[in-house]
Design an enzyme around this catalytic site. Structure first.
Site, PDB file in Angstrom:
ATOM      1  CB  CYS A  33      -6.113  53.148  25.437  1.00 35.60           C
ATOM      2  SG  CYS A  33      -6.310  52.273  23.904  1.00 35.60           S
ATOM      3  NE  ARG A  59      -2.052  55.226  29.372  1.00 34.42           N
ATOM      4  CZ  ARG A  59      -1.345  54.501  30.213  1.00 34.42           C
ATOM      5  NH1 ARG A  59      -0.383  55.074  30.901  1.00 34.42           N
ATOM      6  NH2 ARG A  59      -1.570  53.232  30.381  1.00 34.42           N
ATOM      7  CD1 TRP A  73      -0.868  53.095  19.564  1.00 37.60           C
ATOM      8  CD2 TRP A  73      -1.493  51.007  20.043  1.00 37.60           C
ATOM      9  NE1 TRP A  73      -0.014  52.233  18.901  1.00 37.60           N
ATOM     10  CE2 TRP A  73      -0.376  50.947  19.186  1.00 37.60           C
ATOM     11  CE3 TRP A  73      -2.054  49.809  20.480  1.00 37.60           C
ATOM     12  CZ2 TRP A  73       0.187  49.749  18.756  1.00 37.60           C
ATOM     13  CZ3 TRP A  73      -1.493  48.614  20.049  1.00 37.60           C
ATOM     14  CH2 TRP A  73      -0.376  48.597  19.191  1.00 37.60           C
ATOM     15  CG  ASN A 114      -5.545  51.083  28.760  1.00 35.47           C
ATOM     16  OD1 ASN A 114      -5.089  50.503  27.798  1.00 35.47           O
ATOM     17  ND2 ASN A 114      -4.805  51.453  29.796  1.00 35.47           N
ATOM     18  N   GLY A 115      -7.057  48.305  27.290  1.00 40.25           N
ATOM     19  CA  GLY A 115      -6.663  46.909  27.489  1.00 40.25           C
ATOM     20  C   GLY A 115      -7.158  46.065  26.341  1.00 40.25           C
ATOM     21  CD  GLU A 167      17.903  53.374  22.291  1.00 37.38           C
ATOM     22  OE1 GLU A 167      17.383  52.252  22.128  1.00 37.38           O
ATOM     23  OE2 GLU A 167      17.228  54.377  22.578  1.00 37.38           O
ATOM     24  CE  LYS A 219      15.017  56.192  20.620  1.00 37.78           C
ATOM     25  NZ  LYS A 219      14.894  55.486  21.823  1.00 37.78           N
ATOM     26  CD  GLU A 259      11.132  55.094  18.982  1.00 37.19           C
ATOM     27  OE1 GLU A 259      12.066  55.252  19.771  1.00 37.19           O
ATOM     28  OE2 GLU A 259      10.034  54.658  19.325  1.00 37.19           O
ATOM     29  CG  HIS A 304      29.626  36.504   8.860  1.00 32.75           C
ATOM     30  ND1 HIS A 304      30.383  35.430   8.447  1.00 32.75           N
ATOM     31  CD2 HIS A 304      30.404  37.196   9.726  1.00 32.75           C
ATOM     32  CE1 HIS A 304      31.565  35.455   9.061  1.00 32.75           C
ATOM     33  NE2 HIS A 304      31.590  36.533   9.844  1.00 32.75           N
ATOM     34  CE  LYS A 358       7.968  57.630  27.013  1.00 32.63           C
ATOM     35  NZ  LYS A 358       9.261  57.555  26.322  1.00 32.63           N
TER      36      LYS A 358
HETATM   37  O1  M6R Z   1       8.335  51.690  29.404  1.00 32.99           O
HETATM   38  P1  M6R Z   1       9.300  50.693  28.902  1.00 32.99           P
HETATM   39  O2  M6R Z   1      10.709  51.068  29.108  1.00 32.99           O
HETATM   40  O3  M6R Z   1       9.036  49.294  29.423  1.00 32.99           O
HETATM   41  O4  M6R Z   1       9.052  50.640  27.337  1.00 32.99           O
HETATM   42  C1  M6R Z   1       9.695  49.708  26.528  1.00 32.99           C
HETATM   43  C2  M6R Z   1       9.613  50.103  25.073  1.00 32.99           C
HETATM   44  O5  M6R Z   1       8.291  50.123  24.640  1.00 32.99           O
HETATM   45  C3  M6R Z   1      10.234  51.476  24.811  1.00 32.99           C
HETATM   46  O6  M6R Z   1      11.555  51.535  25.262  1.00 32.99           O
HETATM   47  C4  M6R Z   1      10.222  51.792  23.306  1.00 32.99           C
HETATM   48  O7  M6R Z   1      11.055  50.918  22.618  1.00 32.99           O
HETATM   49  C5  M6R Z   1      10.618  53.249  23.058  1.00 32.99           C
HETATM   50  N1  M6R Z   1       9.558  53.933  22.402  1.00 32.99           N
HETATM   51  C6  M6R Z   1      11.791  53.404  22.177  1.00 32.99           C
HETATM   52  O8  M6R Z   1      12.137  54.742  22.037  1.00 32.99           O
END
Ligand code: M6R
Length: 600
Positions: free
Chosen positions: A2, A27, A73, A99-100, A477, A481, A484, A500, A595
Site C-alpha cells: 500500500c 507498493r 494491496w 498502510n499496515g 532465483e 523469477k 512470479e 530422491h 514490490k
Molecule cells: O525488499 P526486499 O529485498 O526485502 O524484498 C524481499 C522480497 O519480497 C523480494 O525479493 C521478492 O521476492 C521479489 N519480488 C522477487 O522478485
C-alpha cells in the site's frame, strides 16, 4: 504494501495525488482512491483496479488544494471499491488512508464499535470510526486521533482529513514507512520520496509512534505524549529520470539492461582513490569480531544470501548461516557466542526482516543492512549499512538488485578476507569488470532468450531449474523469477536431489533448465540432465564457456567460477521476462504481489 500520499498547499491537489499514486503503484495495485477537501467538505473517489481506473472516475470539476490518496494491496477484505481506501467514519466527518495491519482491530471493534455499522471488511475502517467516536465524546480531532493511536496494535502509516478543517492533514506512523515533504507554500506526505519528487526533494523522516500535524506552511512533529520534535530535512538524492521507463516497454527489461552499469557503479563507489576496494573500518571490525554470521532476508534477497554465504565462507573464512526472515522468529537457531546479523533487503522495508532486526537489537547484537534505499527502516535501525547503488528498482520482480547484492557481498567478503590477512586468489575489481562486460553480451542476446522462452515455456504449466553447488542457488532465483511473473509453476532443485522424489514430476515434454557453470560438478549435472531426458524431459542447458558441449542451448561468457551467479542469472531473468510476455502477463505488476512487503 500500500502507498500513501497527501498534499496541502496552494493549488489543486488531484493531479499531484494521482501522479504520486502512479509512482507508488509498485507498493500495491488492486484498488486506489483519493479524498480531497475544500470549503464545501470532503469528496472521495475510489475504484477497484489500477490508478488509471481511478483517474477515469475523478471529477475534474472538484477543485481542492488539500487531499490524501492510497493505492492498495489487500490484507483485510477482497480488492473491491468498498474496501478501497480512503475510508470514512459514519457521519463522513473523518476520512482516512492507511498502510499496515492493525492486529487488534477485531478486539477494538467489539470493545468500542458495537453500535457502529461498518461497511467494509478492512481493519482501517475501525480506526476511522474510533476517531469519530472519541470526537463525539468531546475530544478535538488531534486528541481523538492521539487516543485512537494509543489503542492500536500493529503497523500503520496514516493520513487523516477532518471534514470541518480543510487546512490540516493529520499523520502518524508505526512500523510502516512514511515521510513528510517540505515545499514553498505547500507540504506533502508520502510512503516513498519517489512519489512526490514531482514537487519537492526536501523530506523529513518520521519515526515510529510520532504524530505530525501538516499544514500548508507548517509541519509539527510530536511524540504520542505531545513532546515536540525538531528534525532537519534531508535532500532526496533521486533523479526523476531514474524512475521513468524511458523508451522501454517495461521497467523489468530496463532494470535487466541496467545491470552492467550497476556493476561498474558499485566498483567505483567501493573503490578508494588508490583503486583498492574498501569497506568502512567499523563494519570490518564487526565482521572480524563475529564468530558466525547470520544472513536474514526474504525472496530474491534470500537467494542472494545463499550465494553470499559462499563468498564469505570461501574468501573470509567466517561461518555463515542464511535464514528466511519470516521463519527466523519461530525457528531461531542456537546462536553462536559472537553473532553478527546481516540483513539483505532491496527496499529496506520488508516487515518480516524488520521484525527479526528488532528482536536481535533487543538482544544486543550488532546488525548490518545491505540495501538499495538509503534512509530506509532497515538501514536506519541497523548499526551499519552497505548500499547497493543500483538506482530505484520499480518492477516487482527483482533483477538488478539481486546482482548488486551479489556484487556488494563479494566486495564485503574480499575486503574482510584481506583485513584478516587471507589471500584472495583473484583481483575482484578486474573480475567485476569482466562480469559487467559479460552482462553486456547477455543483454545483447535477447533474441536467443526470447526464442528459448517461446520454445520451452509458451504453453507449459510447469518448469524445473536444476543445478549443483552455486548453480542450484541461481536455479532457485530463476524459478522464483519465472513463477512470479509468468505464473508457470516453477521450482529449483539441487541436481542430486532429483532421484530422491522430484523426478516423479517429470512427464513427456517437461522443460528443465539446467545450469552448468561449475567445472567441479559439470559431469554430475550433465548426468542429471540425462536422467530427466530419459524420462521425457525437454532440456535447456545453459553452460559457461569452457564447459560447453554440443547439446547446450546457450553458453554464457566465462567469468571467475565463484562469480558465475552474477551472470548466469541474466539469461534466467530474460527467459522469464519473455515467457511472461508470451503469456500476456502484466510483467511489471504481477497478480497478487507488491514490490515492498511491509506487512508480516
Ligand atoms: O525488499 P526486499 O529485498 O526485502 O524484498 C524481499 C522480497 O519480497 C523480494 O525479493 C521478492 O521476492 C521479489 N519480488 C522477487 O522478485
Amino acid at each position: 504494501m500500500c502507498g500513501i500520499v497527501g498534499f496541502i498547499g496552494n493549488q489543486d491537489s488531484k493531479e499531484i495525488l494521482l501522479k504520486g499514486l502512479e509512482k507508488l503503484e509498485y507498493r500495491g495495485y488492486d484498488s486506489a482512491g483519493i479524498a480531497v477537501i475544500n470549503e464545501n467538505g470532503v469528496k472521495v473517489f475510489k475504484e477497484k483496479g489500477r490508478i488509471a481506473d481511478l483517474r477515469s472516475i475523478v471529477d475534474e470539476n472538484t477543485l481542492a488544494s488539500t487531499g490524501i490518496g492510497h493505492t492498495r494491496w489487500a490484507t483485510h477484505g477482497v480488492p473491491s471499491t468498498v474496501n478501497a481506501h480512503p475510508h470514512q467514519s459514519t457521519t463522513a466527518r473523518y476520512t482516512l488512508v492507511h498502510n499496515g495491519v492493525i492486529e487488534n482491530y477485531d478486539l477494538l471493534k467489539r470493545e468500542y464499535l458495537q453500535n457502529v455499522t461498518l461497511i467494509s471488511d478492512t481493519d482501517t475502517e475501525v480506526i476511522v470510526q474510533m476517531i469519530e467516536l472519541f470526537a463525539k465524546d468531546g475530544l478535538n480531532t488531534e486528541e481523538a486521533f492521539r487516543k485512537t493511536l494509543t489503542l492500536l496494535k500493529g503497523s500503520y502509516a496514516l493520513a487523516l482529513l477532518d471534514n470541518q478543517d480543510n487546512e490540516t492533514i493529520y499523520v502518524a506512523k508505526n512500523k510502516s514507512p512514511l515521510l513528510v515533504g517540505l515545499g514553498d507554500d505547500f507540504n506533502v506526505v508520502a510512503s516513498d520520496a519517489m512519489a512526490m519528487l514531482q514537487v519537492t526533494n526536501q523530506y523529513v523522516e518520521l519515526m515510529d509512534k510520532e504524530i505530525v500535524i501538516v499544514k500548508k506552511n507548517e509541519v509539527t512533529i510530536q511524540t504520542l505524549n505531545g513532546e515536540i520534535i525538531n528534525r532537519a530535512p534531508y535532500t532526496a538524492e533521486l533523479d526523476a529520470s531514474d524512475i521513468e521507463k524511458g523508451t522501454y516497454p517495461h521497467y523489468m527489461l530496463k532494470e535487466i539492461d541496467e545491470q552492467p552499469a550497476v556493476m561498474r557503479k558499485i566498483v567505483q563507489k567501493y573503490q578508494s582513490e588508490q583503486g583498492q576496494l574498501t569497506i568502512s573500518e567499523d563494519i570490518l571490525q564487526a565482521m572480524n569480531d563475529a564468530d558466525r554470521i547470520y544472513i536474514i532476508a526474504a525472496g530474491t534477497s534470500y537467494h542472494a544470501g545463499l550465494v553470499g554465504k559462499q563468498f564469505i565462507e570461501k574468501m573470509a573464512k567466517i561461518p555463515v548461516e542464511v535464514h528466511i526472515s519470516s521463519e527466523f522468529g519461530y525457528n531461531m537457531p542456537l546462536l553462536s557466542e559472537k553473532p553478527l546479523f546481516i540483513f539483505i533487503s532491496q527496499s529496506g522495508e520488508t516487515a518480516d526482516s524488520r521484525a527479526v532486526l528488532v528482536e536481535v537489537k533487543e538482544k544486543g547484537y550488532k546488525a548490518l543492512t545491505i540495501t538499495n534505499v538509503p534512509g530506509s527502516t532497515l538501514s536506519r535501525e541497523a548499526d551499519y549499512t552497505l548500499l547497493l547503488h543500483a538506482g530505484p528498482e520499480i518492477a516487482v520482480a527483482s533483477t538488478k538488485a539481486y546482482t548488486a547484492q551479489l556484487a556488494v557481498l563479494a566486495i564485503l567478503a574480499e575486503v574482510t578476507a584481506k583485513s584478516r590477512g587471507l589471500e584472495v586468489q583473484f583481483d575482484l575489481v578486474q573480475e567485476l569488470g569482466i562480469v559487467a562486460n559479460a552482462m553486456d553480451v547477455l543483454c545483447g542476446a535477447k533474441e536467443d532468450f526470447e526464442n528459448i522462452a517461446r520454445e520451452f515455456l509458451a504453453t507449459t504449466r510447469n518448469c524445473f531449474f536444476i543445478g549443483r553447488g552455486i548453480d542450484f542457488y541461481v536455479g532457485l532465483e530463476g524459478a522464483l523469477k519465472l513463477k512470479e511473473i509468468s505464473y508457470i509453476q516453477a521450482e529449483g532443485f539441487a541436481g542430486g536431489e532429483l532421484k530422491h522424489g522430484t523426478i516423479a514430476l517429470i512427464e513427456n515434454g517437461t522443460p528443465i533448465i539446467a545450469l552448468a557453470t561449475q567445472e567441479s560438478v559439470n559431469l554430475s549435472i550433465r548426468g542429471n540432465v540425462k536422467e530427466v531426458v530419459a524420462r521425457g524431459a525437454n532440456p535447456c542447458i545453459i553452460s559457461m564457456k569452457g564447459l560447453e558441449t554440443d547439446e547446450d542451448r546457450f553458453t554464457i561468457p566465462e567469468v571467475h567460477e565463484l562469480l558465475t551467479p552474477l551472470i548466469s542469472v541474466v539469461p534466467l531473468q530474460l527467459i522469464s521476462y519473455y515467457a511472461a510476455l508470451h503469456r500476456d502477463c502484466d510483467v511489471d505488476k504481477p497478480r497478487n504481489l507488491a514490490k515492498s512487503v511491509t506487512v508480516e
